[in-house]
Scaffold this motif. Sequence first.
Motif, PDB file in Angstrom:
ATOM      1  N   VAL A   6      12.500 -40.050 -17.419  1.00  0.00           N
ATOM      2  CA  VAL A   6      12.494 -41.314 -17.407  1.00  0.00           C
ATOM      3  C   VAL A   6      11.817 -41.829 -18.547  1.00  0.00           C
ATOM      4  N   PHE A   7      10.469 -41.200 -18.763  1.00  0.00           N
ATOM      5  CA  PHE A   7       9.588 -42.061 -19.962  1.00  0.00           C
ATOM      6  C   PHE A   7      10.233 -41.663 -21.297  1.00  0.00           C
ATOM      7  N   PRO A   8      10.438 -40.197 -21.616  1.00  0.00           N
ATOM      8  CA  PRO A   8      11.096 -40.020 -22.940  1.00  0.00           C
ATOM      9  C   PRO A   8      12.340 -41.384 -23.230  1.00  0.00           C
ATOM     10  N   VAL A   9      13.181 -41.455 -22.310  1.00  0.00           N
ATOM     11  CA  VAL A   9      14.178 -42.327 -22.685  1.00  0.00           C
ATOM     12  C   VAL A   9      13.604 -43.816 -22.569  1.00  0.00           C
ATOM     13  N   LEU A  45       7.320 -40.990 -26.639  1.00  0.00           N
ATOM     14  CA  LEU A  45       8.039 -39.943 -26.880  1.00  0.00           C
ATOM     15  C   LEU A  45       7.133 -38.894 -26.976  1.00  0.00           C
ATOM     16  N   LEU A  46       6.229 -39.057 -27.941  1.00  0.00           N
ATOM     17  CA  LEU A  46       5.159 -38.051 -28.501  1.00  0.00           C
ATOM     18  C   LEU A  46       4.512 -37.300 -27.204  1.00  0.00           C
ATOM     19  N   LEU A  47       4.292 -38.060 -26.333  1.00  0.00           N
ATOM     20  CA  LEU A  47       3.321 -37.522 -25.373  1.00  0.00           C
ATOM     21  C   LEU A  47       4.048 -37.321 -24.127  1.00  0.00           C
ATOM     22  N   THR A  48       5.546 -37.563 -23.733  1.00  0.00           N
ATOM     23  CA  THR A  48       6.017 -37.330 -22.662  1.00  0.00           C
ATOM     24  C   THR A  48       7.211 -36.319 -23.069  1.00  0.00           C
ATOM     25  N   LEU A  49       7.651 -35.986 -24.127  1.00  0.00           N
ATOM     26  CA  LEU A  49       8.883 -35.060 -24.166  1.00  0.00           C
ATOM     27  C   LEU A  49       8.210 -33.656 -23.814  1.00  0.00           C
ATOM     28  N   GLY A  56      -2.600 -32.681 -17.812  1.00  0.00           N
ATOM     29  CA  GLY A  56      -2.128 -33.835 -18.701  1.00  0.00           C
ATOM     30  C   GLY A  56      -1.510 -33.225 -19.954  1.00  0.00           C
ATOM     31  N   PRO A  57      -0.962 -34.196 -20.878  1.00  0.00           N
ATOM     32  CA  PRO A  57      -0.254 -33.586 -22.417  1.00  0.00           C
ATOM     33  C   PRO A  57      -1.315 -32.685 -22.897  1.00  0.00           C
ATOM     34  N   ASP A  58      -0.819 -32.080 -23.857  1.00  0.00           N
ATOM     35  CA  ASP A  58      -1.611 -31.071 -25.011  1.00  0.00           C
ATOM     36  C   ASP A  58      -2.518 -32.078 -25.464  1.00  0.00           C
ATOM     37  N   PRO A  59      -3.743 -31.556 -25.731  1.00  0.00           N
ATOM     38  CA  PRO A  59      -4.863 -32.331 -26.164  1.00  0.00           C
ATOM     39  C   PRO A  59      -4.456 -32.795 -27.793  1.00  0.00           C
ATOM     40  N   VAL A  60      -3.831 -32.136 -28.733  1.00  0.00           N
ATOM     41  CA  VAL A  60      -3.424 -32.287 -29.924  1.00  0.00           C
ATOM     42  C   VAL A  60      -2.670 -33.731 -30.087  1.00  0.00           C
ATOM     43  N   PRO A  61      -1.508 -33.766 -29.318  1.00  0.00           N
ATOM     44  CA  PRO A  61      -0.571 -35.031 -29.521  1.00  0.00           C
ATOM     45  C   PRO A  61      -1.470 -36.136 -29.008  1.00  0.00           C
ATOM     46  N   GLN A  62      -2.225 -35.723 -27.845  1.00  0.00           N
ATOM     47  CA  GLN A  62      -3.231 -36.945 -27.450  1.00  0.00           C
ATOM     48  C   GLN A  62      -4.023 -37.525 -28.258  1.00  0.00           C
ATOM     49  N   ALA A  63      -4.879 -36.660 -29.124  1.00  0.00           N
ATOM     50  CA  ALA A  63      -5.585 -37.031 -30.162  1.00  0.00           C
ATOM     51  C   ALA A  63      -4.751 -37.764 -31.318  1.00  0.00           C
ATOM     52  N   MET A  64      -3.443 -37.435 -31.419  1.00  0.00           N
ATOM     53  CA  MET A  64      -2.694 -38.098 -32.616  1.00  0.00           C
ATOM     54  C   MET A  64      -2.437 -39.594 -32.103  1.00  0.00           C
ATOM     55  N   VAL A  65      -1.871 -39.635 -30.770  1.00  0.00           N
ATOM     56  CA  VAL A  65      -1.802 -40.932 -30.406  1.00  0.00           C
ATOM     57  C   VAL A  65      -2.753 -41.853 -30.237  1.00  0.00           C
ATOM     58  N   LEU A  66      -3.906 -41.304 -30.130  1.00  0.00           N
ATOM     59  CA  LEU A  66      -5.121 -42.002 -29.828  1.00  0.00           C
ATOM     60  C   LEU A  66      -5.445 -42.523 -31.379  1.00  0.00           C
TER      61      LEU A  66
ATOM     62  N   VAL B 111      17.389 -33.324 -27.942  1.00  0.00           N
ATOM     63  CA  VAL B 111      17.445 -32.237 -28.814  1.00  0.00           C
ATOM     64  C   VAL B 111      16.180 -31.580 -29.230  1.00  0.00           C
ATOM     65  N   PHE B 112      15.191 -32.786 -29.359  1.00  0.00           N
ATOM     66  CA  PHE B 112      13.960 -32.278 -29.635  1.00  0.00           C
ATOM     67  C   PHE B 112      13.047 -31.694 -28.536  1.00  0.00           C
ATOM     68  N   ARG B 113      13.346 -32.139 -27.309  1.00  0.00           N
ATOM     69  CA  ARG B 113      12.787 -31.724 -26.261  1.00  0.00           C
ATOM     70  C   ARG B 113      12.618 -30.198 -26.284  1.00  0.00           C
TER      71      ARG B 113
END
Lengths: 95, 309
Positions: A6-9, A45-49, A56-66, B111-113
């Motif tokens: 749901v969230f990636p879409v 997209l970055l956090l839910t894919l 929770g999501p991986d800390p690196v993308p979390q820091a990137m989004v922050l 795809v990227f997923r």
Amino acid sequence: VSGDVVFPVLGAAIFGLGFAALVGRRHLLWRIIAVNVMASGVSVLLLTLPGRGADGPDPVPQAMVLTGIVVMVAATGLALALAVRIVAAEGRRDP
Amino acid sequence: MAAFDVLLACLLFGLAARLLVTTDLFETITLFVSFGLGLALVWVRIGAIDVALAEVALGTGVTGALLINTRRRLENKAPEWLEVTKYSPAAALLPALVGVVAGGAALAAFVFRLRAAAAPGFADHRPAELPVQNPVTAVLLDFRAYDTLLEVAVLLAGVVAVWSLERGRPAVPAPASAAEEPVLAELVRWIVPMAVIAAVYLTWVGSYAPGGAFQAGALLAGATVLMLAAGFLRPYTSGSAVLRGAVAAGLFVFTGAALVTAAMHGAMLRWPHDSAYWWIISVEAVLTISIAAILAELFVDVPAARGRQ
């Protein structure tokens, strides 16, 4: 439909909406807001894919989004100051 | 809880669609703030609490306030810019465009997923022992501290650009006395001390729980803007050495720390093993002040309340 889809879409759809407004609208403020909405879509997209981890999501993308959120605020502040400047310089409305 | 996720997604999609097509700027700003709060719920649902805090404080709070302030400036300078008629050609194109772009993006997403599932994450590179227990803070100030250093540089560049755009602007008159807006003044008297306490707490707690310099800085900036609006602070002081010092302090201290660590053992921003916690918390404390000053400075000429004119 599982929650992992749901969230990636949602992220892709929000990005699409923002992009449509960015190219479709003439008014500067709506364009600035549209870029903000697009950035939100990218963040989703970055956090839910990658799916949901246990803690929770991986800390690196979390820091990137922050980082992205903070940079977006600064960019928005600058863009708004520019927009007001453009209004003052042109003295008339964008056709 | 999948039903809740679907509901939340529908709500956010509806808010985004509405806020981008409406012609009333105030409605758009209100919906944008609601959208940001809904987005924070998504972050909470997936367990990204640090991001949720930043979304509420910065992406929604500061950005929303910036938009409202800009709307007020336009209202004074060029009110005809606020009378937006409907944008006819795009209105017809919009649904088609959204369908194509969103569909393509969603396809690309899946795809990227597949690739994302194979990519190594932080957990695979994670050092055995983190200097701070909150992994997001560890990434921001240890694992990828260089990124954060440059992020602070971007913030500083942004505020310098805003300052240079506003050169030659007529000086703002002295703030009105706070008594002219008694409700606002009383509200500020209550909120500002609480915001300061919350900001100190957020900076400190960021080492082992969600929080950190950026969220805390946003809170302090909000308190500052409220004090400006209530007339407790002089609005325009970008020439003042104290303000310039506060704005630049974060980048200078962070860069200084990078140089010191480089001199100590030849690797920039690799904190000494036994005192890493203190390096991180000190840099964070200075960053909080600096970020607050920078964000507050993005608010160009916040008017001191002086009642209805």
